[in-house]
Structures are given as structure tokens and as C-alpha cells.
Design a protein around this motif. Structure first.
Motif, PDB file in Angstrom:
ATOM      1  N   ILE A  32      47.974  36.315  35.667  1.00  0.00           N
ATOM      2  CA  ILE A  32      46.644  36.899  35.856  1.00  0.00           C
ATOM      3  C   ILE A  32      45.954  36.336  37.090  1.00  0.00           C
ATOM      4  CG2 ILE A  32      44.329  37.048  34.854  1.00  0.00           C
ATOM      5  CD1 ILE A  32      45.613  37.161  32.105  1.00  0.00           C
TER       6      ILE A  32
ATOM      7  N   TYR B 237      47.218  43.178  37.589  1.00  0.00           N
ATOM      8  CA  TYR B 237      45.813  42.970  37.220  1.00  0.00           C
ATOM      9  C   TYR B 237      44.909  43.336  38.391  1.00  0.00           C
ATOM     10  CZ  TYR B 237      48.164  40.516  33.475  1.00  0.00           C
ATOM     11  OH  TYR B 237      48.984  40.232  32.404  1.00  0.00           O
ATOM     12  N   PRO B 238      43.673  43.709  38.147  1.00  0.00           N
ATOM     13  CA  PRO B 238      42.858  43.450  36.950  1.00  0.00           C
ATOM     14  C   PRO B 238      42.913  44.532  35.881  1.00  0.00           C
ATOM     15  CG  PRO B 238      41.469  44.306  38.680  1.00  0.00           C
ATOM     16  CD  PRO B 238      42.851  44.184  39.274  1.00  0.00           C
ATOM     17  N   HIS B 239      43.732  45.558  36.083  1.00  0.00           N
ATOM     18  CA  HIS B 239      43.795  46.635  35.087  1.00  0.00           C
ATOM     19  C   HIS B 239      45.230  46.809  34.600  1.00  0.00           C
ATOM     20  CE1 HIS B 239      39.678  47.529  36.110  1.00  0.00           C
ATOM     21  NE2 HIS B 239      40.005  47.710  37.380  1.00  0.00           N
ATOM     22  N   PRO B 240      45.710  45.879  33.778  1.00  0.00           N
ATOM     23  CA  PRO B 240      47.102  45.930  33.314  1.00  0.00           C
ATOM     24  C   PRO B 240      47.345  47.125  32.393  1.00  0.00           C
ATOM     25  CG  PRO B 240      45.877  44.291  32.084  1.00  0.00           C
ATOM     26  CD  PRO B 240      44.968  44.756  33.188  1.00  0.00           C
TER      27      PRO B 240
END
Length: 293
Positions: free
Chosen positions: A271, A280-283
Motif C-alpha cells: 500500500i 492503490y489507492p483504488h484496489p
């Protein structure tokens, strides 16, 4: 025996978290780090997590940062008034031995020393310190503001009042202190989790399935909110690699360690890096339909 002033030695992933959490809870904190500017960046990188998970405002975050009164590689300034030093330098016996050698030259006689080592036990490190009766291990999990366990274990010479003082300190920074009766590689948490993570990594390295598929299978089959590879991204793959590399004494473990090292060398260490097994930040696992397809 009261702990008010804390010095964190090594401001990597966990060191920076320990420093900020201690400051947030009212302790005066100093950070010793060979590269101070990196420590400053890691502290600032915690801001969005504390805003999201702890609901701190920017003002509250900055108030806590202000209690970190120095970030430097100067030995005397860093340790001059420490009641407790928490060592979080890299997981290398050579690095730790050198650190403790220098620490003995500057640390006040009354100060306590705690190692946050994940891979070594107290009997391996106590030979490097100048005050075995005031030395113990204090082990935290990554994302300590959420996973707030503090595993505590002394060496054969640790005084009971030192254990008591560190238990009180752990409580003061909102941790749940877990005192072990004897040393154990991996403490309790890693002793339970490493075999699970090892099984998942083995499936991946052998080509049985990709990380996302393994996570989905585990989560669907058990109802767990998190899969093993999601967990490792949170732990940080540099830490995962250090654990496996230290104990890679068979071909299967060596293959796993090598595969993780490839990811770390590419800068894909979880992360903090924006890339690990997920991006990330939107896995992908944040998609509401993650477990449906």
C-alpha cells in the motif's frame, strides 16, 4: 518507572507509525533515522490513513506531529532524554549489532530498550545491549492504529518492573498488551499467520492460481473480510520478504523469498508504494462486485 519521552530508532513503515501513534497519545517523541528526510515523508504519508480510519482533522494530525520534537541522524540529540528507545532498524543482525554498539555510547543509564524485531528473538539481540535487565521486545503489527496489538516478551534477565512499565506504555498509546511467558520466533501473531500466508504464497509461486483468485476463494469460502494477499500488501512486502529470507532454508521457501524480492526490487511493496499484489489507492477488492465474478 514512568515512560514519557520516547525515541524511535528507524522510521520505516512501522517505526513511523509507532512514532506518530506515541505522539498522538501525548508522549514527547524523537526519531533517529539515518535519512531524516525519508522519515518526514513517511510521517506525512500517514495523514490520509489517520484522517480516514481515526477521523483526525488536519489540525489534530499537525498537533500530534508537533510532539515529535526532533527527526535527525544525530545520536546525542536523538537519545539524550529518552525514557524508552524502540528499535525498528532493518532486520539484519549486523545492522542491529552496530546500532546497539553506538546506542550504548549515548543512552542515559536509566533508559529502557525495546526491539520491534519481527524475525529475531530477545536471546539473539540481548548480547548486543549494555543493559540486559532493561531490554525486551515490543512487537507491533502494521497499521497499528487499527491492528493495535503490542506483543511483549523479555529475556532471561529482564526485570519484572521493566515489563510492567512497557505494558503501561503500550496501554497509554491505545495498544492491547500481550505478554508472552517465553520467547517465540514470530511471537503469537506471526506464528499463527505465517503458515497461512506461506500456503497462499506457495499456491501462487507454483502457478496454481493468481493472488486475486486465491483471495477470492479464501474470502468466499470462509467469510473472511480479507484475503492473504490483501493482508500482505497491508503488512508491506519488504517486511514479508525479510521474514521469509531469514528462514528460507528449503527450496520452496527460497522460491517464495525470491519471488517477493522481485516485487520489492521493482518498487511493488504494498500500500505504501501504491503497488503490491493490488494497485492503490483504488484496489480491485474495493469494487462491490469483487466477490461476484
Amino acid at each position: 518507572m514512568t515512560i514519557e519521552n520516547v525515541t524511535i530508532a528507524g522510521a520505516g513503515t512501522l517505526g513511523s507509525q509507532i512514532a506518530f501513534q506515541s505522539a498522538l497519545c501525548g508522549h514527547q517523541v524523537r526519531i533517529w533515522n539515518p535519512h531524516p528526510e525519508r522519515a518526514e515523508r513517511r510521517l506525512e504519508a500517514l495523514r490520509p490513513f489517520y484522517k480516514r480510519d481515526v477521523h483526525l482533522t488536519d489540525e489534530q494530525f499537525d498537533e500530534a506531529l508537533a510532539r515529535i520534537i526532533s527527526i535527525t541522524n544525530d545520536w546525542e540529540q536523538s537519545f539524550q532524554d529518552a525514557d524508552l528507545v524502540i528499535e525498528a532498524v532493518p532486520e539484519s543482525l549486523e545492522v542491529k549489532e552496530e546500532f546497539y554498539h553506538h546506542l550504548a555510547e549515548v543512552l542515559p543509564p536509566a533508559a529502557l530498550i525495546a526491539s520491534n524485531s519481527s524475525t529475531f528473538v530477545p536471546s539473539q539481540l540481548v548480547k548486543f545491549v549494555d543493559r540486559p535487565e532493561k531490554f525486551l521486545h515490543l512487537h507491533f503489527a502494521n497499521h497499528i492504529w487499527q491492528f493495535n496489538t503490542a506483543e511483549i516478551v523479555g529475556n532471561a534477565q529482564t526485570k519484572p518492573e521493566v515489563i510492567d512499565a512497557v505494558v503501561a506504555f503500550a496501554k497509554s498509546i491505545k495498544m492491547l498488551p500481550i505478554v508472552l511467558k517465553k520467547e517465540q520466533p514470530g511471537y503469537i501473531m506471526n506464528s499463527l499467520s505465517v503458515p497461512f500466508l506461506n500456503a497462499a504464497l506457495g499456491l501462487w509461486v507454483k502457478g496454481v492460481a493468481d493472488p486475486m483468485t486465491i483471495d477470492k476463494d479464501w474470502m468466499n469460502s470462509t467469510g473472511s473480510p480479507m484475503g492473504p494477499f490483501m493482508s500482505m500488501d497491508m503488512i508491506g512486502l519488504r517486511t514479508v520478504w525479510a521474514i521469509y529470507n531469514a528462514h528460507a532454508d528449503d527450496p520452496a521457501s527460497q522460491a517464495i523469498a525470491a519471488k517477493i524480492k522481485e516485487m520489492v526490487d521493482q518498487g511493488h511493496y504494498g500500500i505504501e508504494a501504491g503497488q503490491g499484489f493490488y494497485t492503490y489507492p483504488h484496489p480491485a477488492f474495493e469494487d462491490p462486485d469483487f466477490l461476484k465474478g
